[in-house]
Write a protein that holds these residues in place. Sequence first.
Motif, short mmCIF file in Angstrom:
data_model
loop_
_atom_site.label_atom_id
_atom_site.label_comp_id
_atom_site.label_asym_id
_atom_site.label_seq_id
_atom_site.Cartn_x
_atom_site.Cartn_y
_atom_site.Cartn_z
N ARG A 118 -0.90 23.20 19.09
CA ARG A 118 -1.60 24.47 18.91
C ARG A 118 -2.73 24.58 19.93
O ARG A 118 -3.52 23.66 20.09
CB ARG A 118 -2.20 24.58 17.51
N ARG A 119 -2.80 25.72 20.60
CA ARG A 119 -3.88 25.97 21.55
C ARG A 119 -4.49 27.33 21.20
O ARG A 119 -3.78 28.28 20.88
CB ARG A 119 -3.37 26.02 22.98
N THR A 120 -5.82 27.43 21.27
CA THR A 120 -6.49 28.69 20.98
C THR A 120 -7.28 29.15 22.19
O THR A 120 -7.70 28.34 23.02
CB THR A 120 -7.45 28.56 19.78
N LYS A 121 -7.46 30.45 22.27
CA LYS A 121 -8.24 31.06 23.34
C LYS A 121 -8.97 32.26 22.76
O LYS A 121 -8.45 32.94 21.87
CB LYS A 121 -7.32 31.49 24.48
N GLU A 157 -4.15 32.21 18.74
CA GLU A 157 -3.53 30.89 18.73
C GLU A 157 -2.11 30.98 19.24
O GLU A 157 -1.37 31.90 18.88
CB GLU A 157 -3.52 30.34 17.31
#
Length: 77
Positions: free
Chosen positions: A37-40, A24
């Motif tokens: 918030r960005r997740t990969k 995150e």
Amino acid sequence: MPKRTLQGVVVSDKQDKTVVVKVERRFTHPVLKKTVRRTKKYHAHDEANVAKVGDIVTIEESAPMSKLKTWRLIEQA
């Protein structure tokens, strides 16, 4: 150039010698000035099959080992 290291949570350990790690990142939106918030997900090489779902791990960039695996497991926290 130094190798990048990331910290995340293991979300899958079903594959042999491979774990899927969710990383995150948080940043401030340039217009809204709100924290986003960005997740990969990254596939990482786990030689000893030690990481389990829910573990917090550190992964490091490496040479490609397969089509998806370009990271390797460094440590388990």
